[in-house]
Design a protein around this motif. Structure first.
Motif, PDB file in Angstrom:
ATOM      1  N   ALA A  99       0.836  -1.205   0.000  1.00 30.96           N
ATOM      2  CA  ALA A  99       0.000   0.000   0.000  1.00 30.96           C
ATOM      3  C   ALA A  99       0.864   1.245   0.000  1.00 30.96           C
ATOM      4  O   ALA A  99       0.595   2.214  -0.720  1.00 30.96           O
ATOM      5  CB  ALA A  99      -0.920  -0.007   1.221  1.00 30.96           C
ATOM      6  N   GLU A 100       1.930   1.231   0.795  1.00 35.34           N
ATOM      7  CA  GLU A 100       2.836   2.374   0.847  1.00 35.34           C
ATOM      8  C   GLU A 100       3.602   2.536  -0.467  1.00 35.34           C
ATOM      9  O   GLU A 100       3.886   3.653  -0.909  1.00 35.34           O
ATOM     10  CB  GLU A 100       3.812   2.212   2.017  1.00 35.34           C
ATOM     11  N   ALA A 101       3.954   1.422  -1.122  1.00 40.08           N
ATOM     12  CA  ALA A 101       4.664   1.502  -2.402  1.00 40.08           C
ATOM     13  C   ALA A 101       3.784   2.152  -3.465  1.00 40.08           C
ATOM     14  O   ALA A 101       4.240   3.017  -4.234  1.00 40.08           O
ATOM     15  CB  ALA A 101       5.090   0.102  -2.851  1.00 40.08           C
ATOM     16  N   VAL A 102       2.519   1.739  -3.527  1.00 38.27           N
ATOM     17  CA  VAL A 102       1.580   2.335  -4.483  1.00 38.27           C
ATOM     18  C   VAL A 102       1.371   3.807  -4.159  1.00 38.27           C
ATOM     19  O   VAL A 102       1.311   4.667  -5.055  1.00 38.27           O
ATOM     20  CB  VAL A 102       0.239   1.573  -4.476  1.00 38.27           C
ATOM     21  N   HIS A 103       1.280   4.106  -2.870  1.00 42.53           N
ATOM     22  CA  HIS A 103       1.126   5.505  -2.445  1.00 42.53           C
ATOM     23  C   HIS A 103       2.294   6.356  -2.940  1.00 42.53           C
ATOM     24  O   HIS A 103       2.106   7.444  -3.509  1.00 42.53           O
ATOM     25  CB  HIS A 103       1.037   5.548  -0.910  1.00 42.53           C
ATOM     26  N   SER A 104       3.528   5.864  -2.764  1.00 43.15           N
ATOM     27  CA  SER A 104       4.704   6.622  -3.203  1.00 43.15           C
ATOM     28  C   SER A 104       4.745   6.771  -4.721  1.00 43.15           C
ATOM     29  O   SER A 104       5.162   7.813  -5.244  1.00 43.15           O
ATOM     30  CB  SER A 104       5.987   5.947  -2.708  1.00 43.15           C
ATOM     31  N   THR A 105       4.320   5.730  -5.441  1.00 44.07           N
ATOM     32  CA  THR A 105       4.260   5.818  -6.902  1.00 44.07           C
ATOM     33  C   THR A 105       3.255   6.879  -7.337  1.00 44.07           C
ATOM     34  O   THR A 105       3.533   7.691  -8.238  1.00 44.07           O
ATOM     35  CB  THR A 105       3.861   4.470  -7.507  1.00 44.07           C
ATOM     36  N   SER A 148      -5.280   1.298  -1.135  1.00 45.26           N
ATOM     37  CA  SER A 148      -4.787   0.849   0.167  1.00 45.26           C
ATOM     38  C   SER A 148      -5.889   0.186   0.974  1.00 45.26           C
ATOM     39  O   SER A 148      -5.662  -0.843   1.625  1.00 45.26           O
ATOM     40  CB  SER A 148      -4.211   2.045   0.943  1.00 45.26           C
ATOM     41  N   VAL A 149      -7.095   0.765   0.930  1.00 46.82           N
ATOM     42  CA  VAL A 149      -8.220   0.166   1.642  1.00 46.82           C
ATOM     43  C   VAL A 149      -8.548  -1.203   1.037  1.00 46.82           C
ATOM     44  O   VAL A 149      -8.782  -2.187   1.758  1.00 46.82           O
ATOM     45  CB  VAL A 149      -9.459   1.086   1.601  1.00 46.82           C
ATOM     46  N   TYR A 150      -8.553  -1.284  -0.300  1.00 47.69           N
ATOM     47  CA  TYR A 150      -8.832  -2.564  -0.971  1.00 47.69           C
ATOM     48  C   TYR A 150      -7.796  -3.612  -0.597  1.00 47.69           C
ATOM     49  O   TYR A 150      -8.138  -4.770  -0.296  1.00 47.69           O
ATOM     50  CB  TYR A 150      -8.846  -2.382  -2.487  1.00 47.69           C
ATOM     51  N   GLU A 151      -6.524  -3.229  -0.615  1.00 44.60           N
ATOM     52  CA  GLU A 151      -5.463  -4.183  -0.302  1.00 44.60           C
ATOM     53  C   GLU A 151      -5.599  -4.685   1.130  1.00 44.60           C
ATOM     54  O   GLU A 151      -5.445  -5.874   1.413  1.00 44.60           O
ATOM     55  CB  GLU A 151      -4.091  -3.519  -0.505  1.00 44.60           C
ATOM     56  N   GLY A 152      -5.911  -3.787   2.057  1.00 47.41           N
ATOM     57  CA  GLY A 152      -6.097  -4.192   3.443  1.00 47.41           C
ATOM     58  C   GLY A 152      -7.296  -5.108   3.613  1.00 47.41           C
ATOM     59  O   GLY A 152      -7.240  -6.105   4.353  1.00 47.41           O
ATOM     60  N   TRP A 153      -8.387  -4.784   2.909  1.00 50.81           N
ATOM     61  CA  TRP A 153      -9.587  -5.625   2.971  1.00 50.81           C
ATOM     62  C   TRP A 153      -9.293  -7.024   2.422  1.00 50.81           C
ATOM     63  O   TRP A 153      -9.743  -8.025   2.974  1.00 50.81           O
ATOM     64  CB  TRP A 153     -10.700  -4.958   2.183  1.00 50.81           C
ATOM     65  N   HIS A 154      -8.533  -7.053   1.338  1.00 46.84           N
ATOM     66  CA  HIS A 154      -8.162  -8.341   0.745  1.00 46.84           C
ATOM     67  C   HIS A 154      -7.322  -9.161   1.728  1.00 46.84           C
ATOM     68  O   HIS A 154      -7.544 -10.375   1.890  1.00 46.84           O
ATOM     69  CB  HIS A 154      -7.376  -8.100  -0.544  1.00 46.84           C
ATOM     70  N   LYS A 155      -6.369  -8.522   2.395  1.00 42.91           N
ATOM     71  CA  LYS A 155      -5.506  -9.214   3.344  1.00 42.91           C
ATOM     72  C   LYS A 155      -6.278  -9.678   4.577  1.00 42.91           C
ATOM     73  O   LYS A 155      -5.911 -10.675   5.216  1.00 42.91           O
ATOM     74  CB  LYS A 155      -4.344  -8.304   3.768  1.00 42.91           C
ATOM     75  N   LEU A 156      -7.345  -8.946   4.926  1.00 45.89           N
ATOM     76  CA  LEU A 156      -8.159  -9.380   6.065  1.00 45.89           C
ATOM     77  C   LEU A 156      -8.823 -10.722   5.782  1.00 45.89           C
ATOM     78  O   LEU A 156      -8.955 -11.568   6.667  1.00 45.89           O
ATOM     79  CB  LEU A 156      -9.237  -8.333   6.373  1.00 45.89           C
ATOM     80  N   LEU A 164      -4.892  -4.354   8.813  1.00 45.33           N
ATOM     81  CA  LEU A 164      -5.496  -3.165   9.430  1.00 45.33           C
ATOM     82  C   LEU A 164      -4.634  -1.924   9.182  1.00 45.33           C
ATOM     83  O   LEU A 164      -5.170  -0.818   9.003  1.00 45.33           O
ATOM     84  CB  LEU A 164      -5.673  -3.392  10.930  1.00 45.33           C
ATOM     85  N   GLY A 165      -3.313  -2.113   9.154  1.00 45.16           N
ATOM     86  CA  GLY A 165      -2.420  -0.995   8.851  1.00 45.16           C
ATOM     87  C   GLY A 165      -2.661  -0.456   7.456  1.00 45.16           C
ATOM     88  O   GLY A 165      -2.681   0.764   7.235  1.00 45.16           O
ATOM     89  N   SER A 166      -2.848  -1.358   6.492  1.00 44.56           N
ATOM     90  CA  SER A 166      -3.118  -0.943   5.119  1.00 44.56           C
ATOM     91  C   SER A 166      -4.429  -0.148   5.030  1.00 44.56           C
ATOM     92  O   SER A 166      -4.507   0.879   4.352  1.00 44.56           O
ATOM     93  CB  SER A 166      -3.185  -2.168   4.213  1.00 44.56           C
ATOM     94  N   ILE A 167      -5.458  -0.619   5.743  1.00 40.21           N
ATOM     95  CA  ILE A 167      -6.743   0.085   5.736  1.00 40.21           C
ATOM     96  C   ILE A 167      -6.604   1.464   6.379  1.00 40.21           C
ATOM     97  O   ILE A 167      -7.141   2.463   5.876  1.00 40.21           O
ATOM     98  CB  ILE A 167      -7.818  -0.749   6.467  1.00 40.21           C
ATOM     99  N   ALA A 168      -5.866   1.535   7.493  1.00 38.55           N
ATOM    100  CA  ALA A 168      -5.663   2.820   8.171  1.00 38.55           C
ATOM    101  C   ALA A 168      -4.940   3.816   7.263  1.00 38.55           C
ATOM    102  O   ALA A 168      -5.278   5.000   7.221  1.00 38.55           O
ATOM    103  CB  ALA A 168      -4.876   2.607   9.467  1.00 38.55           C
TER     104      ALA A 168
END
Length: 302
Positions: free
Chosen positions: A39-45, A96-104, A194-198
């Motif tokens: 999520a952070e990598a996509v954010h930086s991109t 980021s929210v999607y990735e966190g939801w997927h990981k949950l 949860l970190g990704s969602i936050a």
């Protein structure tokens, strides 16, 4: 208007930091299988793309006026800043929210957590440097205002966007660092999700705040209230002006358009009246070099 601030410098600080951070995050995300890291990598991109769009907007805003655009292209920088806010919301926040939801729903253990923490630590240092560069330019403008007051009142869309991005990135990295640390300590990958969602929620909130401010500029805000008050006082201190009846303004990127209606002091002749207005306009432009267009109307009442 800029008061010595250099938005280009702030954008370049952010671009350099985010590019270096994005590369290390992608490598770490691939190795560690961390959702927060991805999520952070996509954010930086997304941030790198955003900074390139801001540079494009600042360059296009400098084009000279044309018959179709008689007031120039200064407001184009607001358009690209608004696009950046949308990208921050969609590419950064929603992903980021999607990735966190997927990981949950499909949790996976983090591999090499120390590597992830090292990369995140590097990102925090690099992003702190970028934030420092942005705040250095912001502090040249905000005077006695708090950072929040400046954010709400500033007409500099580039610095508004960069400040929002930098703070979101810094807090996002901190959240990712905490999430990975707890995941490593507990062995429970739910914390990483949860970190990704936050992080996603943080980016969405920042994107909405930035979008609200840039939308106001895009619609057509005038100069800042303090600047307008300074303009009125300056004009009324001029020997040819008795009273400013009205002053309208429109902020257009780094430039401004000003329309003044004023009651002039008696001169006796039309020629003397015009000469007084001309001298006032010259003095006004020297005092406020951001004024690209100035329209002056003598009158007896508003």
């Amino acid at each position: 208007m800029a008061g010595g601030a250099n938005p280009v410098k702030a954008v370049l600080y952010a671009l350099g930091a985010n590019f270096a951070i994005a590369v290390t995050k992608y490598i770490a995300a691939f190795i560690t299988n961390s959702g927060s890291m991805l999520a952070e990598a996509v954010h930086s991109t997304a941030d790198c793309g955003n900074q390139l769009l801001l540079l494009l907007g600042m360059k296009r805003a400098k084009r000279p006026p044309s018959p179709d655009y008689p007031l120039g292209f200064g407001k184009e920088t607001y358009f690209w800043s608004f696009i950046v806010a949308l990208m921050l919301f969609s590419v950064g926040g929603l992903f980021s929210v999607y990735e966190g939801w997927h990981k949950l729903h499909e949790p996976e253990a983090i591999k090499f957590p120390l590597l992830a923490l090292g990369v995140l630590g590097f990102g925090i240092v690099a992003e702190s440097f970028s934030t420092w560069g942005c705040l250095t330019e912001v502090n040249k403008l905000r005077g006695n205002q708090t950072l929040w007051q400046w954010f709400r009142s500033s007409r500099n869309s580039e610095l508004i966007v960069i400040l929002g991005e930098d703070l979101a990135a810094l807090f996002g990295l901190t959240l990712a660092f905490i999430a990975v640390s707890i995941t490593w300590a507990t062995g429970d990958p739910i914390w990483d999700a949860l970190g990704s969602i936050a992080i996603g929620v943080l980016l969405i909130v920042v994107a909405i705040l930035v979008g609200i401010e840039v939308k106001a500029l895009l619609v057509g805000q005038g100069v800042e209230d303090t600047t307008r008050a300074e303009m009125v006082k300056f004009l009324e201190d001029q020997p040819a002006v008795e009273k400013v009846l009205n002053l309208l303004s429109l902020q257009m990127g780094p430039d401004a358009m000003i329309a003044v209606k004023a009651r002039m002091r008696p001169t006796g002749t039309d020629v003397a009246l015009v000469e007084g207005i001309n001298k006032t306009e010259v003095a006004f432009r020297e005092a406020f070099p951001q004024v690209a267009f100035l329209f002056f109307e003598p009158d007896l009442k508003d």
